[in-house]
Design a protein around this motif. Structure first.
Motif, mmCIF file in Angstrom:
data_model
loop_
_atom_site.group_PDB
_atom_site.id
_atom_site.type_symbol
_atom_site.label_atom_id
_atom_site.label_comp_id
_atom_site.label_asym_id
_atom_site.label_seq_id
_atom_site.Cartn_x
_atom_site.Cartn_y
_atom_site.Cartn_z
ATOM 1 N N LEU A 170 -3.751 4.759 -8.817
ATOM 2 C CA LEU A 170 -3.040 6.014 -9.001
ATOM 3 C C LEU A 170 -2.266 6.350 -7.591
ATOM 4 C CD1 LEU A 170 -3.443 8.946 -10.522
ATOM 5 C CD2 LEU A 170 -5.238 9.597 -9.067
ATOM 6 N N VAL A 171 -1.170 6.808 -7.537
ATOM 7 C CA VAL A 171 -0.560 7.341 -6.543
ATOM 8 C C VAL A 171 -0.294 8.941 -6.770
ATOM 9 C CG1 VAL A 171 1.858 6.971 -7.506
ATOM 10 C CG2 VAL A 171 1.539 7.367 -5.145
ATOM 11 N N TYR A 172 -0.544 9.693 -5.503
ATOM 12 C CA TYR A 172 -0.594 11.063 -5.867
ATOM 13 C C TYR A 172 0.341 11.728 -4.598
ATOM 14 C CZ TYR A 172 -4.758 10.928 -2.642
ATOM 15 O OH TYR A 172 -5.415 10.507 -1.326
ATOM 16 N N ASN A 173 0.623 12.975 -4.600
ATOM 17 C CA ASN A 173 1.247 13.502 -3.517
ATOM 18 C C ASN A 173 0.277 14.587 -3.023
ATOM 19 O OD1 ASN A 173 2.558 15.868 -2.425
ATOM 20 N ND2 ASN A 173 4.507 15.171 -3.313
ATOM 21 N N LYS A 174 -0.007 14.065 -1.499
ATOM 22 C CA LYS A 174 -0.971 14.691 -0.515
ATOM 23 C C LYS A 174 -0.473 16.219 -0.371
ATOM 24 C CE LYS A 174 -0.693 11.712 2.569
ATOM 25 N NZ LYS A 174 -0.953 10.980 3.860
ATOM 26 N N LYS A 175 0.717 16.522 -0.285
ATOM 27 C CA LYS A 175 1.157 17.896 0.063
ATOM 28 C C LYS A 175 0.862 18.661 -1.129
ATOM 29 C CE LYS A 175 5.460 20.515 1.172
ATOM 30 N NZ LYS A 175 7.079 20.357 1.353
ATOM 31 N N PRO A 219 4.043 0.911 -21.306
ATOM 32 C CA PRO A 219 2.826 1.626 -22.165
ATOM 33 C C PRO A 219 1.509 0.925 -22.310
ATOM 34 C CG PRO A 219 5.097 2.191 -22.860
ATOM 35 C CD PRO A 219 5.373 1.230 -21.990
ATOM 36 N N TRP A 220 1.725 -0.454 -22.504
ATOM 37 C CA TRP A 220 0.402 -1.222 -22.615
ATOM 38 C C TRP A 220 -0.430 -1.313 -21.555
ATOM 39 C CZ3 TRP A 220 -1.508 -5.461 -20.218
ATOM 40 C CH2 TRP A 220 -0.997 -6.144 -19.434
ATOM 41 N N HIS A 221 0.129 -1.066 -20.330
ATOM 42 C CA HIS A 221 -0.755 -1.249 -19.023
ATOM 43 C C HIS A 221 -1.727 0.079 -19.289
ATOM 44 C CE1 HIS A 221 2.979 -2.942 -16.699
ATOM 45 N NE2 HIS A 221 2.425 -4.091 -17.457
ATOM 46 N N VAL A 222 -1.366 1.132 -19.378
ATOM 47 C CA VAL A 222 -2.073 2.424 -19.405
ATOM 48 C C VAL A 222 -3.096 2.271 -20.552
ATOM 49 C CG1 VAL A 222 -2.065 4.893 -19.566
ATOM 50 C CG2 VAL A 222 -0.422 3.735 -18.258
ATOM 51 N N MET A 292 -1.432 3.753 -12.877
ATOM 52 C CA MET A 292 -1.069 2.367 -13.113
ATOM 53 C C MET A 292 0.408 2.036 -12.146
ATOM 54 S SD MET A 292 -3.355 0.729 -14.912
ATOM 55 C CE MET A 292 -2.536 -0.646 -15.034
ATOM 56 N N GLN A 293 0.149 2.212 -10.731
ATOM 57 C CA GLN A 293 1.348 2.001 -10.081
ATOM 58 C C GLN A 293 0.620 0.849 -9.052
ATOM 59 O OE1 GLN A 293 4.320 3.551 -10.628
ATOM 60 N NE2 GLN A 293 3.537 4.382 -12.412
ATOM 61 N N GLY A 294 1.639 0.322 -8.475
ATOM 62 C CA GLY A 294 1.435 -0.952 -7.523
ATOM 63 C C GLY A 294 2.266 -0.973 -6.385
ATOM 64 N N THR A 295 2.044 -1.944 -5.543
ATOM 65 C CA THR A 295 2.340 -1.802 -4.040
ATOM 66 C C THR A 295 3.792 -1.950 -3.990
ATOM 67 O OG1 THR A 295 1.924 -4.058 -4.141
ATOM 68 C CG2 THR A 295 0.358 -2.846 -3.018
ATOM 69 N N SER A 296 4.341 -2.515 -5.099
ATOM 70 C CA SER A 296 6.029 -2.632 -5.428
ATOM 71 C C SER A 296 6.767 -1.316 -5.120
ATOM 72 C CB SER A 296 6.236 -3.488 -6.386
ATOM 73 O OG SER A 296 6.009 -2.576 -7.566
ATOM 74 N N LEU A 297 5.979 -0.124 -5.311
ATOM 75 C CA LEU A 297 6.535 1.045 -5.051
ATOM 76 C C LEU A 297 6.692 1.387 -3.685
ATOM 77 C CD1 LEU A 297 5.665 1.387 -8.326
ATOM 78 C CD2 LEU A 297 5.010 3.692 -7.673
ATOM 79 N N VAL A 330 -16.026 -0.341 -20.242
ATOM 80 C CA VAL A 330 -16.176 -0.982 -18.894
ATOM 81 C C VAL A 330 -15.042 0.013 -17.889
ATOM 82 C CG1 VAL A 330 -16.778 -3.257 -19.895
ATOM 83 C CG2 VAL A 330 -14.106 -2.469 -19.703
ATOM 84 N N PRO A 331 -15.576 -0.127 -16.694
ATOM 85 C CA PRO A 331 -14.943 0.222 -15.581
ATOM 86 C C PRO A 331 -13.670 -0.069 -15.324
ATOM 87 C CG PRO A 331 -16.746 -0.532 -14.656
ATOM 88 C CD PRO A 331 -16.790 -1.127 -15.942
ATOM 89 N N VAL A 332 -12.662 -0.331 -16.049
ATOM 90 C CA VAL A 332 -11.315 -0.830 -15.790
ATOM 91 C C VAL A 332 -10.551 0.107 -14.791
ATOM 92 C CG1 VAL A 332 -9.395 -1.948 -16.415
ATOM 93 C CG2 VAL A 332 -11.519 -2.353 -17.853
ATOM 94 N N GLN A 333 -10.040 -0.634 -13.760
ATOM 95 C CA GLN A 333 -9.299 0.445 -13.049
ATOM 96 C C GLN A 333 -7.858 -0.238 -12.925
ATOM 97 O OE1 GLN A 333 -11.146 0.781 -9.058
ATOM 98 N NE2 GLN A 333 -12.438 2.143 -9.782
ATOM 99 N N THR A 334 -7.818 -1.600 -13.302
ATOM 100 C CA THR A 334 -6.413 -2.353 -13.420
ATOM 101 C C THR A 334 -6.605 -3.793 -14.228
ATOM 102 O OG1 THR A 334 -4.561 -3.352 -12.058
ATOM 103 C CG2 THR A 334 -6.802 -3.722 -10.898
ATOM 104 N N PHE A 335 -5.625 -4.132 -14.775
ATOM 105 C CA PHE A 335 -5.824 -5.643 -15.390
ATOM 106 C C PHE A 335 -5.415 -6.754 -14.191
ATOM 107 C CE2 PHE A 335 -1.257 -4.079 -15.824
ATOM 108 C CZ PHE A 335 -0.564 -5.460 -15.475
ATOM 109 N N VAL A 336 -5.767 -7.821 -14.311
ATOM 110 C CA VAL A 336 -5.548 -8.906 -13.490
ATOM 111 C C VAL A 336 -3.904 -9.070 -13.530
ATOM 112 C CG1 VAL A 336 -6.154 -11.068 -12.742
ATOM 113 C CG2 VAL A 336 -7.836 -9.935 -13.620
ATOM 114 N N SER A 337 -3.264 -8.833 -12.510
ATOM 115 C CA SER A 337 -2.005 -9.042 -12.421
ATOM 116 C C SER A 337 -1.494 -9.841 -10.912
ATOM 117 C CB SER A 337 -1.414 -7.777 -12.380
ATOM 118 O OG SER A 337 0.056 -7.844 -12.249
#
Length: 460
Positions: A170-175, A219-222, A292-297, A330-337
């Motif tokens: 999850l990416v969020y805006n701190k401000k 969409p399938w990721h989420v 569902m955002q990754g480091t590529s962002l 199950v406590p899924v936070q991400t799929f194996v990618s």
């Protein structure tokens, strides 16, 4: 988008090979690996060819980096030369892979996306790595355990060696969080909705979150993560039955669209969004959170208006309105990618041993750290994170935490088609909402129809 996401575009086409479609080679293909022999017939040198995708954002940096590593490897391994060949389209990768396996000649090592491994395994054209092979690479303990869950259908049947992992968060805006009086990122979906409502101000075109239902693959990721948290999956455990129409799957997709329909935390205009539109909304301050955002962002975020205001956190895991996971959840936070190396069966003898040496070298700590410095891609070597200040940051810690809650997708070559039909459902529902023709029950009906298509893929 991660490279693994881009690779998903290849899945549907290549899956047909695994499912029995005849592959015809158009002409002969010279083996790009060569072995020089002296007059006594003994090998004095060989060239290993590695087939990898072109890093289109900065291909020059990629070539410089890989050539540098090749030079270092060659100095440590006299007699072995490394040659890279690049592809910049799914069709090019598809053609080379199919032709190579059909003619039994071609690259010595293929670099493939993690979600492509089930299809590659079904093609029966790649080496299953023995315990001795893994020991030569550095042992299974060298890698994050979650990534190995997609190396094959089970222990003792691994064909793929991870070299990069791409967990999502999850990416969020701190401000915006501070302005809304929100102290920390949400840990449950109930908190997510409540926080998003505080962050939403339609008059300012500011929304708590954004969605991209028109994207081909996002969409399938989420949807899959939400379905797993509700206790379901897209395919049964025995991989024989499609379950896209299960109660858990319907709940998952309904909750996602409810961000617009019911909770009003995402813009109604999001119905035509793709991944790039969603990212642009976040970078311009129009969306306070993205899932569902990754480091590529990160490179894009670093050059945007929110470069000093973004942070990452693990995805929520408890469904909306609940205090704990439901039965079976199950406590899924991400799929194996991520991305992996596989070695074709036509690579044997000394060339096979040389391929293992390269894979060990590339996945060792120094090279993994350098890869992160050049690309920002997360190392899959667990020891790369020890005593490395660049990998000991809040952002990276959030992704490592997500990786430890990463779950594998169903290990079936039909997965590529399942992604496609699920994306079709998302597009259909988004269009219905956008044209004000959406009715209760549409999601259930659309998933039921998609499930029939998915079942056909499983049965082929």
């Amino acid at each position: 988008m991660s490279k693994a996401s881009n690779r998903a575009k290849l899945l549907s086409a290549v899956a047909m090979v695994a499912l029995g479609t005849t592959v015809s080679a158009c002409g002969s293909q010279s083996n790009t690996s060569s072995t020089q022999e002296n007059t006594a017939g003994h090998a004095t040198s060989m060239t290993l060819t590695i087939f990898t995708s072109k890093y289109t954002a900065n291909p020059q940096a990629q070539e410089q980096f890989l050539n540098k590593l090749a030079s270092q490897f060659e100095q440590k391994n006299p007699g072995i030369k490394i040659q890279f060949t690049y592809y910049d389209s799914a069709s090019q990768e598809n053609t080379t892979l199919q032709t190579s396996l059909a003619t039994q000649q071609g690259p010595d090592i293929f670099d493939i996306g993690t979600t492509f491994v089930p299809t590659a395994y079904a093609m029966n054209g790649f080496h299953v790595l023995s315990k001795q092979d893994w020991d030569k690479i550095g042992g299974l303990q060298k890698f994050f355990p979650a990534q190995l869950k997609m190396s094959g259908p089970g222990s003792g049947h691994y064909i793929a060696v991870p070299w990069e992992m791409v967990p999502f968060g999850l990416v969020y805006n701190k401000k915006l969080f501070k302005e809304a009086g929100i102290q920390s990122p949400p840990q449950t979906w109930t908190e997510f909705v409540k926080d998003a409502q505080k962050l939403t101000n339609p008059a300012k075109n500011q929304w708590g979150t954004a969605i991209d239902p028109a994207d081909s693959f996002d969409p399938w990721h989420v949807g899959w993560v939400l379905t797993k948290q509700f206790g379901g999956d897209f395919v049964s455990a025995d991989l024989k039955r499609a379950t896209l129409d299960s109660e858990a799957a319907v709940k998952g997709l309904t909750f996602w669209f409810d961000w617009v329909q019911k909770y009003k935390i995402a813009s109604p205009n999001d119905m035509t969004n793709k991944g790039t539109d969603e990212l642009r909304a976040f970078e311009n301050g129009h969306a306070a959170m993205l899932v569902m955002q990754g480091t590529s962002l990160i490179p894009s975020l670093e050059s945007s208006a929110v470069k000093d205001d973004y942070a990452f956190a693990p995805m929520p895991t408890i469904p909306y309105g609940m205090n704990a996971l439901p039965q079976g959840g199950v406590p899924v936070q991400t799929f194996v990618s991520g991305n992996d190396f596989v070695i074709p069966k036509y690579v044997t003898g000394e060339r096979y041993q040389a391929a293992l040496k390269w894979i060990k070298f590339f996945t060792d700590v120094p090279q993994q750290n350098e890869m992160y410095n050049v690309y920002g891609q997360m190392p899959v070597n667990v020891n790369a994170y020890k005593n490395n200040p660049e990998l000991n940051t809040p952002v990276i810690k959030a992704f490592v935490a997500a990786e430890n809650h990463a779950y594998p997708i169903p290990f079936t070559p039909a997965w590529g088609n399942i992604e496609v039909v699920y994306g079709g459902v998302s597009n259909k529902i988004a269009n219905a909402i956008a044209t004000h023709s959406y009715h209760d029950g549409d999601i259930s009906a659309a998933l039921k129809a998609a499930n029939q298509q998915a079942q056909s893929s499983l049965q082929q």
